[in-house]
Write a protein that holds these residues in place. Sequence first.
Motif, PDB file in Angstrom:
ATOM      1  N   ASP A 158      55.845  47.032  58.023  1.00 47.95           N
ATOM      2  CA  ASP A 158      55.007  48.533  58.392  1.00 47.95           C
ATOM      3  C   ASP A 158      53.987  48.590  59.358  1.00 47.95           C
ATOM      4  OD1 ASP A 158      55.000  51.259  57.580  1.00 47.95           O
ATOM      5  OD2 ASP A 158      53.149  50.602  56.643  1.00 47.95           O
ATOM      6  N   HIS A 159      53.236  47.352  59.436  1.00 44.56           N
ATOM      7  CA  HIS A 159      52.243  47.600  60.409  1.00 44.56           C
ATOM      8  C   HIS A 159      52.796  47.267  61.741  1.00 44.56           C
ATOM      9  CE1 HIS A 159      48.106  46.828  62.072  1.00 44.56           C
ATOM     10  NE2 HIS A 159      48.596  45.810  62.562  1.00 44.56           N
ATOM     11  N   ALA A 160      53.738  46.501  61.882  1.00 42.64           N
ATOM     12  CA  ALA A 160      54.473  46.368  63.254  1.00 42.64           C
ATOM     13  C   ALA A 160      55.212  47.593  63.671  1.00 42.64           C
ATOM     14  CB  ALA A 160      55.358  44.929  63.031  1.00 42.64           C
ATOM     15  N   ASP A 161      55.822  48.209  62.744  1.00 38.97           N
ATOM     16  CA  ASP A 161      56.510  49.439  62.985  1.00 38.97           C
ATOM     17  C   ASP A 161      55.268  50.571  63.430  1.00 38.97           C
ATOM     18  OD1 ASP A 161      58.921  48.569  62.524  1.00 38.97           O
ATOM     19  OD2 ASP A 161      58.820  49.437  60.388  1.00 38.97           O
ATOM     20  N   ASN A 162      54.226  50.658  62.820  1.00 41.40           N
ATOM     21  CA  ASN A 162      53.310  51.542  63.146  1.00 41.40           C
ATOM     22  C   ASN A 162      52.662  51.171  64.482  1.00 41.40           C
ATOM     23  OD1 ASN A 162      53.350  53.070  60.947  1.00 41.40           O
ATOM     24  ND2 ASN A 162      51.706  51.964  59.848  1.00 41.40           N
ATOM     25  N   ALA A 163      52.429  49.777  64.954  1.00 40.00           N
ATOM     26  CA  ALA A 163      51.898  49.578  66.312  1.00 40.00           C
ATOM     27  C   ALA A 163      53.066  49.917  67.364  1.00 40.00           C
ATOM     28  CB  ALA A 163      51.608  48.143  66.233  1.00 40.00           C
ATOM     29  N   ALA A 164      54.251  49.653  67.222  1.00 39.77           N
ATOM     30  CA  ALA A 164      55.235  50.178  68.227  1.00 39.77           C
ATOM     31  C   ALA A 164      55.415  51.609  68.096  1.00 39.77           C
ATOM     32  CB  ALA A 164      56.766  49.739  67.389  1.00 39.77           C
ATOM     33  N   ARG A 165      55.371  52.558  67.120  1.00 40.36           N
ATOM     34  CA  ARG A 165      55.304  53.807  67.092  1.00 40.36           C
ATOM     35  C   ARG A 165      54.096  54.175  67.996  1.00 40.36           C
ATOM     36  NH1 ARG A 165      55.317  54.757  61.862  1.00 40.36           N
ATOM     37  NH2 ARG A 165      57.506  54.457  61.721  1.00 40.36           N
ATOM     38  N   ALA A 166      52.904  53.682  67.781  1.00 38.60           N
ATOM     39  CA  ALA A 166      51.611  54.076  68.454  1.00 38.60           C
ATOM     40  C   ALA A 166      51.864  53.800  70.188  1.00 38.60           C
ATOM     41  CB  ALA A 166      50.355  53.478  67.945  1.00 38.60           C
ATOM     42  N   ASP A 167      52.552  52.871  70.364  1.00 35.65           N
ATOM     43  CA  ASP A 167      52.704  52.294  71.693  1.00 35.65           C
ATOM     44  C   ASP A 167      53.667  53.214  72.360  1.00 35.65           C
ATOM     45  OD1 ASP A 167      50.976  50.233  71.853  1.00 35.65           O
ATOM     46  OD2 ASP A 167      52.634  48.604  71.408  1.00 35.65           O
ATOM     47  N   ARG A 168      54.842  53.600  71.680  1.00 34.66           N
ATOM     48  CA  ARG A 168      55.710  54.676  72.305  1.00 34.66           C
ATOM     49  C   ARG A 168      55.184  55.890  72.353  1.00 34.66           C
ATOM     50  NH1 ARG A 168      59.462  55.307  67.902  1.00 34.66           N
ATOM     51  NH2 ARG A 168      58.378  57.369  67.454  1.00 34.66           N
ATOM     52  N   ASP A 169      54.245  56.641  71.545  1.00 36.46           N
ATOM     53  CA  ASP A 169      53.700  57.683  71.604  1.00 36.46           C
ATOM     54  C   ASP A 169      52.881  57.762  72.849  1.00 36.46           C
ATOM     55  OD1 ASP A 169      55.018  58.517  69.329  1.00 36.46           O
ATOM     56  OD2 ASP A 169      53.256  58.277  67.978  1.00 36.46           O
TER      57      ASP A 169
END
Length: 133
Positions: free
Chosen positions: A74-85
């Motif tokens: 979940d932490h990795a998904d949130n980091a990837a989502r923030a980078d994409r945003d």
Amino acid sequence: MDGLFRRAHTARARFRRPRRGTNSRTTPSELSNAPPAAPGCRSPGRGNWFWSLVALGAIAVLLLGLTGWLYRQDHADNAARADRDNVVLAARQGVLNLIELSHTDAEAAYARLVQGTTGALRDQLTQQAASVT
């Protein structure tokens, strides 16, 4: 061998709980008169707690490991989502800078366009800045 099994079996039967609805209970005097169990035979219930605790410990460790792994995913998904945003936001701003180019304030609009670029495109735009403005 058959007599040994019978003796161990009857000794175990004396230690069993009575069935529901019966009034027979084993008294302490009956327990002291019971014949000794055969060597190598355990009385029922002895060791069951140990293996129950081992199983519960293994389940607890498994659940903790699974929880940790899910948290990390979940932490990795949130980091990837923030980078994409962040990348999408930068791309939108770049598109807006291209759209807002106008002849009335060409120098400011061109400076915003150059500021939103990187790499070889930025070098090329800075070299052409004198001819554009």
